[in-house]
Design an enzyme around this catalytic site. Structure first.
Site, short mmCIF file in Angstrom:
data_model
loop_
_atom_site.label_atom_id
_atom_site.label_comp_id
_atom_site.label_asym_id
_atom_site.label_seq_id
_atom_site.Cartn_x
_atom_site.Cartn_y
_atom_site.Cartn_z
N SER A 242 24.94 81.44 36.44
CA SER A 242 24.47 82.90 36.22
C SER A 242 25.36 83.80 36.47
CB SER A 242 23.61 83.28 37.61
OG SER A 242 22.71 84.20 36.56
N ASP A 467 15.71 79.45 29.78
CA ASP A 467 15.81 80.75 30.75
C ASP A 467 15.60 81.95 30.78
OD1 ASP A 467 17.36 81.92 32.97
OD2 ASP A 467 19.17 80.26 32.65
N HIS A 496 16.76 78.56 36.41
CA HIS A 496 17.99 78.97 35.80
C HIS A 496 18.99 78.33 37.15
CE1 HIS A 496 20.62 82.29 35.47
NE2 HIS A 496 20.93 82.51 36.88
#
Length: 534
Positions: A242, A467, A496
Site C-alpha cells: 500500500s 484493488d 488489498h
C-alpha cells in the site's frame, strides 16, 4: 493507502557494530540530484543527502542493541526490539534527533542460508510494521521459505506508535460517535465539515507543529536508509504494501544503488500529479467498483444472508440501513459515518466479506446488536484509541506535507460533487478526511519524481486489477518508471495486500525473487485467489 474515513466531530473513526565503511553503500546517490527548481531547493536537497550519509554512518557504528520487547507492544516472545536514532531534519543532522522503534527475528535457516534482513512497511501513511516478525514466530507457512534466508525486520516510521508519535486531537474525543453524515444535504452541512477540517489542521499544528514540516515520505525513505545501515546491511531488502509501495518507490529513486531486492504490493500511483489529491479522487471511483463486487458476492449467497438475490437488491438494503442510521443513529452511536467506516473494509479486504455480510444480515433480520458493536467505538480501549488517533494524524501529516494541495474550496466542492454522483459510497467521506490539507499550517513540498537510477535492480510489483485502495493504474505507472521491473497481475481480484494471501502463482514468484533475485522474462498474469465462502 489505509484509511478509515468517517470525518466528523473530531476526525476519523478509526488503526555489535561494524566498521562504517563496510556497510555504507555509495553516498546518497540520487538524493543529491533530486533538487529541481530554485537554488534554495537544490541546496536543501544536497544538504539532506549529506545529512543522511552522516546519519547512516553514525547508525552503522552504533548498530542496534536488541533487547526483550516491552510486554505491551503485543509481540511474540521470540521477537527482539531496539532503537535507531535519526535526525528530525536531514539538512541539520546535528540538530534535534528522534529514536525509531525497530524489531526483528533472526532467519530460521542456517548461517550459510542467511541473505540479510528483510525490512517491511505495511502502509498508511501511519501504519506500524512491528508485527511483521510475528509471521516467523507464529510459523506462517506462506513465509516459511523466505524466513530461512532473511531476518524479518519491522519498524514504526517517524511519528508513528513508539517512534516520536504525533497527535492532532485528544484520542478519546477523536473516536466519539456519532459523527456528522459525510454526505452533505446543504451548504450548511458543507460549512460545518469545512470548519471541522480546519480545526483538525489547527490541532495538528498546536500538538505536533515541530514535527510537521519533516513528516514526509522522502524523510521516511532516508530513515529507512539509516535503519539499513544500523542493521549492518550494505544494501536493503524491502517489502512494502500500500503506502509502503510509495515509500519503496521514493527510496528506490533516492538510493537506487542501495537496493538489493524490493517487492511492492498494491501500488500507490507515484506520478507527481497524483500525489495526493488526484490519488484520493481515483480511489473514490475504485471503492465504488469493489463495493459492487462485494454486493454481487452477497447476492450469490442469498440463501445464507437473505439480503437480496441481486446486487441491486443488496444495494437497496444498504440504502435502507444508511437512511435508518441517518434518521436515528443505531444504538445512539452508529450513524452513516460509522457505517461507512465499518463497511469500507469489504472493498478493502476479501477476508472481511463474510463478517460484514453476517452482521448486516442479522440487522435486517431484526438483531441489530452485532452490527452496532462492530461499528461502534470502544471508549474503554484507550490504547487502541491512542493508536487510531496517531495513525490518522500521521496519515494526514504525511499526505499534507508531501505535496501542495488545492486551497480553493470551489475546486474541492466541484470535483467531489462530480465524482459523488456515480460513486456515492466513499467520495465525501474521503474528501472531509483530506480537507485539512487545504488549510495546512506547515510547509507543503514538491513530490519526488520517481524514476530509475543507476544501480537499481529489478523490482517485483504485485497488484490486483480491482484493488479499491490503490487502483491498478498505479502499478502500471510504477512499472513504467522502474526499468527492468516485473509486474505480477492478479486478474479479476480486488483484495488489498495480495502477497500475504494464498495464491501459488504469486507466492512462488515472490519466494523465488527474494531467494534468488530472479524474475520472469515477461510480466505475469495470475488467476485470482480463492473467493471467500460463508
Amino acid at each position: 493507502m489505509r484509511r478509515t474515513t468517517a470525518f466528523g466531530a473530531a476526525g476519523t473513526l478509526i488503526t555489535g557494530s561494524l566498521i562504517a565503511g563496510a556497510i555504507m553503500a555509495p553516498v546518497a546517490n540520487a538524493d543529491a540530484r533530486q533538487g529541481s527548481g530554485s537554488a534554495d531547493a537544490r541546496e536543501r536537497t544536497s544538504s539532506e543527502a549529506r545529512g543522511v550519509a552522516l546519519a547512516a554512518q553514525r547508525a552503522a557504528k552504533a548498530g542496534i542493541d536488541w533487547q526483550t520487547c516491552p510486554a505491551d507492544w503485543g509481540l511474540e516472545k521470540a521477537v527482539t526490539c531496539g532503537w535507531v536514532t535519526v535526525p528530525v531534519d536531514y539538512a541539520k543532522p546535528n540538530g534535534k534527533k528522534i529514536k525509531l522503534a525497530v524489531d526483528h527475528i533472526g532467519n530460521t535457516g542456517t548461517k550459510k542460508e542467511r541473505q540479510g534482513a528483510l525490512v517491511y512497511n505495511p502502509g498508511g501513511p501511519g501504519g506500524s510494521g512491528l508485527r511483521f516478525p510475528n509471521r516467523v514466530a507464529t510459523k506462517s507457512k506462506l513465509w516459511e521459505k523466505t524466513a530461512k534466508a532473511y531476518d524479518f525486520v519491522g519498524f514504526d516510521p517517524r511519528g508513528v506508535g513508539h517512534s516520536a508519535p504525533i497527535s492532532c486531537v485528544d484520542p478519546q474525543e477523536f473516536v466519539k460517535a456519532p459523527k456528522l453524515d459525510p454526505v452533505p444535504d446543504s451548504e450548511a452541512d458543507k460549512r460545518a465539515q469545512r470548519k471541522l477540517a480546519a480545526e483538525y489542521a489547527d490541532g495538528c499544528a498546536e500538538r505536533s507543529g515541530d514535527m510537521l514540516p519533516h513528516m514526509t515520505t522522502p524523510n521516511t525513505a532516508r530513515d529507512l536508509d539509516v535503519i539499513r545501515a544500523a542493521l549492518g546491511e550494505k544494501k536493503l531488502n524491502f517489502l512494502g504494501v500500500s503506502y509502503g509501495t510509495y515509500l519503496g518507490a521514493v527510496y528506490g529513486t533516492l538510493f537506487p544503488s542501495h537496493v538489493r531486492r524490493m517487492v511492492v504490493d498494491s501500488v500507490v500511483n507515484p506520478s507527481k500529479k497524483k500525489i495526493w489529491y488526484e490519488a484520493n479522487l481515483d480511489q473514490d471511483v475504485a471503492f465504488e467498483v469493489r463495493l459492487k463486487d462485494w454486493m454481487k458476492w452477497v447476492a450469490k449467497y442469498d440463501a445464507t444472508f437473505h439480503l437480496g438475490d441481486t446486487a441491486d437488491k443488496v444495494a437497496e438494503n444498504w440504502d435502507k440501513l444508511r437512511a435508518a442510521a441517518k434518521k436515528e443513529p443505531l444504538g445512539g452511536v452508529v450513524g452513516p459515518a460509522e457505517l461507512i467506516s465499518y463497511f469500507q473494509s469489504a472493498p478493502y479486504y476479501d477476508s472481511a466479506w463474510v463478517g460484514i455480510a453476517t452482521n448486516f444480515s442479522k440487522y435486517v433480520a431484526g438483531d441489530a446488536k452485532p452490527l452496532i458493536e462492530a461499528a461502534s467505538p470502544d471508549l474503554s480501549d484507550t490504547a487502541g484509541n491512542i493508536a487510531s488517533e496517531n495513525g490518522n494524524a500521521v496519515y494526514t501529516a504525511v499526505e499534507c506535507a508531501d505535496a501542495k494541495w488545492p486551497t480553493s474550496w470551489k475546486k474541492w466542492d466541484r470535483d467531489n460533487t462530480r465524482i459523488h454522483r456515480d460513486n456515492p459510497f466513499m467520495t465525501w467521506a474521503n474528501a472531509w478526511m483530506n480537507l485539512p490539507c487545504a488549510t495546512w499550517k506547515s510547509k507543503q513540498h514538491e513530490p519526488v519524481e520517481v524514476k530509475t537510477g543507476k544501480g537499481l535492480p529489478p523490482v517485483l510489483i504485485a497488484q490486483a486489477t480491482r484493488d479499491a485502495a490503490t487502483p491498478y493504474e498505479g502499478a502500471v505507472e510504477l512499472h513504467k518508471r522502474f526499468k527492468g521491473s516485473r509486474l505480477i497481475t492478479e486478474k479479476d481480484a480486488g483484495s488489498h495486500g495480495i502477497t500475504n494471501l494464498v495464491n501459488p502463482c504469486l507466492n512462488e514468484r515472490v519466494d523465488t525473487y527474494l531467494l534468488t533475485g530472479k524474475v520472469d522474462k515477461k510480466d505475469v498474469t495470475c488467476a485470482p485467489h480463492a473467493t471467500p465462502k460463508p
